[in-house]
Design a protein around this motif. Sequence first.
Motif, PDB file in Angstrom:
ATOM      1  N   UNK A   1      -3.494  40.602  22.739  1.00 59.74           N
ATOM      2  CA  UNK A   1      -3.808  41.554  23.791  1.00 59.74           C
ATOM      3  C   UNK A   1      -5.291  41.532  24.099  1.00 59.74           C
TER       4      UNK A   1
ATOM      5  N   UNK B   1      -5.728  43.769  27.110  1.00 66.85           N
ATOM      6  CA  UNK B   1      -4.788  44.881  27.023  1.00 66.85           C
ATOM      7  C   UNK B   1      -4.917  45.883  28.159  1.00 66.85           C
ATOM      8  N   UNK B   2      -6.157  46.128  28.557  1.00 65.24           N
ATOM      9  CA  UNK B   2      -6.372  47.242  29.471  1.00 65.24           C
ATOM     10  C   UNK B   2      -5.986  46.929  30.911  1.00 65.24           C
ATOM     11  N   UNK B   3      -5.650  45.657  31.193  1.00 67.61           N
ATOM     12  CA  UNK B   3      -5.296  45.325  32.572  1.00 67.61           C
ATOM     13  C   UNK B   3      -4.132  46.177  33.056  1.00 67.61           C
TER      14      UNK B   3
END
Lengths: 120, 458
Positions: free
Chosen positions: B408, B411-413
């Motif tokens: 990840x 991850x924040x996408x």
Amino acid sequence: MPGKILIVEDNAGMRETLSAVLEQEGYAVVIAEHGEHALQVLRQSERLPDLILLDLQMPVMDGETFLRALSTGTIAGASSIPAVAVTASRLEPDLAVGALRKPFGLDELLEIVQRHLPRE
Amino acid sequence: MLHNGNDHHAFARRINRSILAMNIALILTSLLGIYAVWRTEELSRLTIRNHARDLFLVQELRLELGRAVSVNRAFFVLGEAGMLDQYSQAEQAFYEHAQTLTTRIESPEGRRLLAAVINRKLEHSAIMARAMRLSASGSPDDLVQFFEDEVRPATQAIQTALAELLAHKTRRLEDAASAAVGVANTARWVLLALVLANLLFSLVMRWTTRSTLKALDQYAASLVEAVRARDEFLAIASHELRTPLAIVNLQTQLLKRRLASGDVTAGGPKFLKAFAAQVDRAVASLSTLVTRMLDTANISRGQLLLHKEKVDLSELTEEIVAHLEPAFSEAGSAVRLRSAEPVVGHWDRARLDEVVTNLLMNVVRHAPGVPANVAVTAEAGKARLVVEDAGPGIASEDHARMFERFERAHLSAEGGGMGLGLAVSREIVRAHGGDLWVESEAGKGARFVLELPTAAEG
């Protein structure tokens, strides 16, 4: 003068929702998409915010890095602004004054905001 | 079934114990075999000894006969009457030995031959009795004549019978000796084979146990890894689910609060529109996440079912590019599609849509504001889709990691950057018999290649 809140959050939906709620409550809201962006916003603002709502996991610069950068005093007066972490995990960074754990409710959000930013 | 480390170690201990038991059993059997050989040898030796003693006695008979013959000759030819005492001594000894032999010899052939010897001797003795009477009345010439006519043939008859008995006993001895040697040899080979079999068995069992243990250890390690991966997956999944849930939660409560205060109209249609858009987006994001979670769970159980149909990859890619156009322009990415002709294969349309969308969204996420090229081509038996961008690129040491299930890095996408995208995509492509890989270096853009077989399967 209404309290001013900086929202640092990479998720657009979350950012907009938080803004909508807080504006509705009468706060002045500024937004940033990540830590780096937030530092930029702070540098350019004439009046520093009274509270920061900070997502922890973000691209470019994450929440903790942003808090550490603030605490070193890069921006005059900004290191004393209380920051509330908006997080999905149980961990809470030492530099934050509190944490909102997703998925939090409206009451929780307003309670923690009011605790750190009492309305006149 | 084995449930944990203790179970399989107990299982291995059981195997080891049974090997020990089998070894002990084999060693006991071997000892028993050695004892048996010893007994056989002992018995053979006794038999040989008996035969040898018989043979010795037969020789004694010959000796005594010889003595009697020489005494006879002295008596008849030389007329020495004193020799008669010696003759009766020899005769008595002969009968004693014959008696002993009678109690010892057991074979019918031997008994018959011995009886013949005794009978000849009895005839001889009767002739000798007549000679005694003649010696008292007849002339020496008569005696010599009698010796030649009667005594000599009788003596020869005994000698012949004795020779037959001797030959018989010699044969018996030789037979017994070779039988004993045969038994000993057989026993030796059997024992050797037993020892070798034991050794082989032990080795095979040890090897089996060791490889079983190794397999069990690997199994245990894979279980631990699976549990770790699942925990991580659950952590990431619940983490990812929380943001859209929080949005729905907040938006709904905001609406409720407005409804309660009778202030619905304050924000007007603008507020309601924003509400609907936010909730809609959050729900879409939730459903993408849930679909991917299910896919991941199915892939990890090896249960990814493909619903294959005739699909034109060029057409599908065109549709997806058109669909994602707003996202591209928002990110400032200029995506150019190059697909000359239909590239048709037998694939799962929905899954392929997911894979291509994921590849294109990666460009928006990781190389915003940078032009990207998408090309669909057909080669011999293969369909190829290449997504190329001039973005920041990916260091080669990160390539393998990117395709790991719970990676990840990004991850924040938005829209479910659960770290499952590339891993799931690759599994989907591989389930089709194709492959998905990346060619990139840090700072030199990225090139994702998707390859699918065009020949219809099954």
